[in-house]
Motif scaffolding. Sequence first.
Motif, PDB file in Angstrom:
ATOM      1  N   ASN A   1       0.792  -1.236   0.000  1.00  0.00           N
ATOM      2  CA  ASN A   1       0.000   0.000   0.000  1.00  0.00           C
ATOM      3  C   ASN A   1       0.821   1.282   0.000  1.00  0.00           C
ATOM      4  O   ASN A   1       0.255   2.361  -0.125  1.00  0.00           O
ATOM      5  CB  ASN A   1      -0.933   0.018   1.216  1.00  0.00           C
ATOM      6  N   ASP A   2       2.126   1.202   0.187  1.00  0.00           N
ATOM      7  CA  ASP A   2       2.901   2.431   0.341  1.00  0.00           C
ATOM      8  C   ASP A   2       4.196   2.350  -0.446  1.00  0.00           C
ATOM      9  O   ASP A   2       5.289   2.449   0.098  1.00  0.00           O
ATOM     10  CB  ASP A   2       3.186   2.665   1.839  1.00  0.00           C
ATOM     11  N   VAL A   3       4.048   2.173  -1.755  1.00  0.00           N
ATOM     12  CA  VAL A   3       5.214   2.046  -2.616  1.00  0.00           C
ATOM     13  C   VAL A   3       5.746   3.436  -2.959  1.00  0.00           C
ATOM     14  O   VAL A   3       4.979   4.341  -3.304  1.00  0.00           O
ATOM     15  CB  VAL A   3       4.858   1.267  -3.902  1.00  0.00           C
ATOM     16  N   ASP A   4       7.034   3.602  -2.871  1.00  0.00           N
ATOM     17  CA  ASP A   4       7.685   4.886  -3.137  1.00  0.00           C
ATOM     18  C   ASP A   4       7.629   5.206  -4.637  1.00  0.00           C
ATOM     19  O   ASP A   4       8.200   4.467  -5.446  1.00  0.00           O
ATOM     20  CB  ASP A   4       9.148   4.788  -2.668  1.00  0.00           C
ATOM     21  N   PRO A   5       6.949   6.306  -5.010  1.00  0.00           N
ATOM     22  CA  PRO A   5       6.857   6.633  -6.440  1.00  0.00           C
ATOM     23  C   PRO A   5       8.223   6.796  -7.105  1.00  0.00           C
ATOM     24  O   PRO A   5       8.387   6.441  -8.275  1.00  0.00           O
ATOM     25  CB  PRO A   5       6.087   7.963  -6.450  1.00  0.00           C
ATOM     26  N   SER A   6       9.218   7.302  -6.377  1.00  0.00           N
ATOM     27  CA  SER A   6      10.533   7.487  -6.985  1.00  0.00           C
ATOM     28  C   SER A   6      11.181   6.149  -7.332  1.00  0.00           C
ATOM     29  O   SER A   6      11.930   6.038  -8.314  1.00  0.00           O
ATOM     30  CB  SER A   6      11.447   8.291  -6.055  1.00  0.00           C
ATOM     31  N   ALA A   7      10.887   5.115  -6.526  1.00  0.00           N
ATOM     32  CA  ALA A   7      11.419   3.783  -6.820  1.00  0.00           C
ATOM     33  C   ALA A   7      10.807   3.240  -8.114  1.00  0.00           C
ATOM     34  O   ALA A   7      11.496   2.604  -8.928  1.00  0.00           O
ATOM     35  CB  ALA A   7      11.140   2.833  -5.666  1.00  0.00           C
ATOM     36  N   VAL A   8       9.513   3.496  -8.312  1.00  0.00           N
ATOM     37  CA  VAL A   8       8.838   3.053  -9.540  1.00  0.00           C
ATOM     38  C   VAL A   8       9.393   3.817 -10.738  1.00  0.00           C
ATOM     39  O   VAL A   8       9.673   3.233 -11.798  1.00  0.00           O
ATOM     40  CB  VAL A   8       7.311   3.245  -9.431  1.00  0.00           C
ATOM     41  N   THR A   9       9.569   5.138 -10.569  1.00  0.00           N
ATOM     42  CA  THR A   9      10.113   5.958 -11.656  1.00  0.00           C
ATOM     43  C   THR A   9      11.497   5.467 -12.065  1.00  0.00           C
ATOM     44  O   THR A   9      11.791   5.299 -13.259  1.00  0.00           O
ATOM     45  CB  THR A   9      10.182   7.436 -11.234  1.00  0.00           C
ATOM     46  N   GLY A  10      12.349   5.212 -11.081  1.00  0.00           N
ATOM     47  CA  GLY A  10      13.695   4.721 -11.371  1.00  0.00           C
ATOM     48  C   GLY A  10      13.673   3.383 -12.082  1.00  0.00           C
ATOM     49  O   GLY A  10      14.445   3.143 -13.025  1.00  0.00           O
ATOM     50  N   PHE A  11      12.783   2.511 -11.631  1.00  0.00           N
ATOM     51  CA  PHE A  11      12.631   1.186 -12.252  1.00  0.00           C
ATOM     52  C   PHE A  11      12.199   1.324 -13.713  1.00  0.00           C
ATOM     53  O   PHE A  11      12.758   0.677 -14.605  1.00  0.00           O
ATOM     54  CB  PHE A  11      11.608   0.379 -11.454  1.00  0.00           C
ATOM     55  N   LEU A  12      11.216   2.194 -13.970  1.00  0.00           N
ATOM     56  CA  LEU A  12      10.733   2.380 -15.345  1.00  0.00           C
ATOM     57  C   LEU A  12      11.798   3.024 -16.228  1.00  0.00           C
ATOM     58  O   LEU A  12      11.946   2.645 -17.404  1.00  0.00           O
ATOM     59  CB  LEU A  12       9.456   3.235 -15.337  1.00  0.00           C
ATOM     60  N   GLU A  13      12.529   3.982 -15.684  1.00  0.00           N
ATOM     61  CA  GLU A  13      13.616   4.598 -16.464  1.00  0.00           C
ATOM     62  C   GLU A  13      14.648   3.541 -16.863  1.00  0.00           C
ATOM     63  O   GLU A  13      15.135   3.542 -18.005  1.00  0.00           O
ATOM     64  CB  GLU A  13      14.274   5.710 -15.641  1.00  0.00           C
ATOM     65  N   GLU A  14      14.952   2.664 -15.940  1.00  0.00           N
ATOM     66  CA  GLU A  14      15.907   1.588 -16.221  1.00  0.00           C
ATOM     67  C   GLU A  14      15.379   0.660 -17.315  1.00  0.00           C
ATOM     68  O   GLU A  14      16.112   0.286 -18.244  1.00  0.00           O
ATOM     69  CB  GLU A  14      16.152   0.802 -14.930  1.00  0.00           C
ATOM     70  N   LYS A  15      14.090   0.305 -17.217  1.00  0.00           N
ATOM     71  CA  LYS A  15      13.488  -0.607 -18.205  1.00  0.00           C
ATOM     72  C   LYS A  15      13.438   0.064 -19.585  1.00  0.00           C
ATOM     73  O   LYS A  15      13.717  -0.586 -20.607  1.00  0.00           O
ATOM     74  CB  LYS A  15      12.075  -0.995 -17.763  1.00  0.00           C
ATOM     75  N   LEU A  16      13.091   1.348 -19.641  1.00  0.00           N
ATOM     76  CA  LEU A  16      13.001   2.048 -20.910  1.00  0.00           C
ATOM     77  C   LEU A  16      14.388   2.248 -21.521  1.00  0.00           C
ATOM     78  O   LEU A  16      14.559   2.176 -22.746  1.00  0.00           O
ATOM     79  CB  LEU A  16      12.288   3.387 -20.726  1.00  0.00           C
ATOM     80  N   ALA A  17      15.379   2.490 -20.676  1.00  0.00           N
ATOM     81  CA  ALA A  17      16.746   2.630 -21.183  1.00  0.00           C
ATOM     82  C   ALA A  17      17.218   1.304 -21.769  1.00  0.00           C
ATOM     83  O   ALA A  17      17.860   1.274 -22.842  1.00  0.00           O
ATOM     84  CB  ALA A  17      17.680   3.076 -20.056  1.00  0.00           C
ATOM     85  N   GLY A  18      16.883   0.217 -21.093  1.00  0.00           N
ATOM     86  CA  GLY A  18      17.221  -1.101 -21.599  1.00  0.00           C
ATOM     87  C   GLY A  18      16.533  -1.394 -22.909  1.00  0.00           C
ATOM     88  O   GLY A  18      17.120  -1.972 -23.825  1.00  0.00           O
ATOM     89  N   ALA A  19      15.261  -0.951 -23.012  1.00  0.00           N
ATOM     90  CA  ALA A  19      14.511  -1.153 -24.257  1.00  0.00           C
ATOM     91  C   ALA A  19      15.158  -0.384 -25.393  1.00  0.00           C
ATOM     92  O   ALA A  19      15.239  -0.862 -26.518  1.00  0.00           O
ATOM     93  CB  ALA A  19      13.054  -0.712 -24.067  1.00  0.00           C
ATOM     94  N   GLY A  20      15.637   0.831 -25.073  1.00  0.00           N
ATOM     95  CA  GLY A  20      16.296   1.633 -26.103  1.00  0.00           C
ATOM     96  C   GLY A  20      17.548   0.968 -26.619  1.00  0.00           C
ATOM     97  O   GLY A  20      17.841   0.967 -27.812  1.00  0.00           O
ATOM     98  N   LYS A  21      18.311   0.358 -25.706  1.00  0.00           N
ATOM     99  CA  LYS A  21      19.538  -0.359 -26.106  1.00  0.00           C
ATOM    100  C   LYS A  21      19.214  -1.562 -26.965  1.00  0.00           C
ATOM    101  O   LYS A  21      19.877  -1.874 -27.942  1.00  0.00           O
ATOM    102  CB  LYS A  21      20.328  -0.798 -24.860  1.00  0.00           C
ATOM    103  N   LEU A  22      18.094  -2.268 -26.570  1.00  0.00           N
ATOM    104  CA  LEU A  22      17.702  -3.445 -27.348  1.00  0.00           C
ATOM    105  C   LEU A  22      17.275  -3.054 -28.755  1.00  0.00           C
ATOM    106  O   LEU A  22      17.467  -3.784 -29.714  1.00  0.00           O
ATOM    107  CB  LEU A  22      16.541  -4.181 -26.632  1.00  0.00           C
ATOM    108  N   GLY A  23      16.628  -1.863 -28.838  1.00  0.00           N
ATOM    109  CA  GLY A  23      16.119  -1.432 -30.141  1.00  0.00           C
ATOM    110  C   GLY A  23      17.184  -0.764 -31.004  1.00  0.00           C
ATOM    111  O   GLY A  23      16.957  -0.486 -32.161  1.00  0.00           O
ATOM    112  N   ALA A  24      18.347  -0.460 -30.419  1.00  0.00           N
ATOM    113  CA  ALA A  24      19.399   0.260 -31.153  1.00  0.00           C
ATOM    114  C   ALA A  24      20.060  -0.636 -32.184  1.00  0.00           C
ATOM    115  O   ALA A  24      20.111  -1.831 -32.042  1.00  0.00           O
ATOM    116  CB  ALA A  24      20.435   0.775 -30.174  1.00  0.00           C
TER     117      ALA A  24
END
Length: 377
Positions: A354-377
């Motif tokens: 019930n109390d997930v830190d939004p910054s932790a989610v943001t960091g996780f998504l940034e990491e996943k999107l950066a990884g996706a960008g590398k995969l798509g490069a």
Amino acid sequence: MSQPIVVPVALGARSYEIAIGPGLLAEAGQRISALAPKARLAIVTDANVAALHLATLTASLDAAGLEHQTITVAPGEASKSFATFAEVCEGLIATRVERGDLVVAFGGGVIGDLAGFAAAAVRRGMRFVQIPTSLLAQVDSSVGGKTGINSRHGKNLVGAFHQPSLVLADTQVLDTLSRREFRAGYAEVAKYGLINDAPFFHWLENNWQDVMAGGPARVEAIATSCRSKAGIVARDETETGERALLNLGHTFGHALEAVTGYNSARLVHGEGVSIGMVLAHEFSARLGLCSQETPSRVAAHLATAGLPTRIDQVPGGAGTAGELMNAILQDKKVKRGKLTFILTHGIGESFIANDVDPSAVTGFLEEKLAGAGKLGA
């Protein structure tokens, strides 16, 4: 035809049954007549379902002596709108159905949500029957009474809890689904194993091909899913606690749907849920809640079944972390600005955080999107 499997949904005076098996569409008139003799019916469906299956349904209703009219809307997520909701409500009123009559939601999840919400609103509440025609609707959206439409701010933000009086899940109609649609529904089947039934997930790992092919394994998978949901709904009808577990993968999945503009050519609901469930397990592993092997096992099974499991598999991209977070913050699982996620300690060990830190989610998504960008490069 073999006897259908019947799963009860125990809600006191509003209890009902889910009948599951092949050939139920041809028996709909008989079963609805037993529920509401001499009721007049207003069928809400979409053009695709009408072309494939409406003649079978209406023949069954005619044979049972039930009077009926049909309201047909455009297929697709775009019909879960205020405009189409108004159209359906006006159509129901125009048919002169009364409070003792029945609305029949005949289609996939979009039709079930739309027609169910209209039934909840017209004449301050009418009884309705769910006849789901997609795998996703048969195992999830037709059961439990969640109805609603989308807002420009997000998915399913306008609606009501309104339980059906009967659910008829004809497994034979699933043979007319495209492979993509069936696979998308399979994500919701797998979800029940991942929530609280590790043996079921293991069974799916060994039997998924038989579920796809049809026959007894398909009926069993649908019945097991419905039993799981029926139990949770009976214990927590309006999602004040345990029912939130059914949202496993949905917070991420709904955000992906939002950033793709609910464009089914790019992403359909079950595909978003598939990616979302993998993300939920990966995020749990990142937080040290489960082993690193757990998300790998989840992703391996969903990918083997033909589902997308990574952000980089969203056609046209999945937006930015900021765009995804905006969608997540608008989601119904937010309480006083704190994020509620369904996380996990392992396969079948999901729990409500019930109390997930939004910054932790943001960091996780940034990491996943950066990884996706590398995969798509």
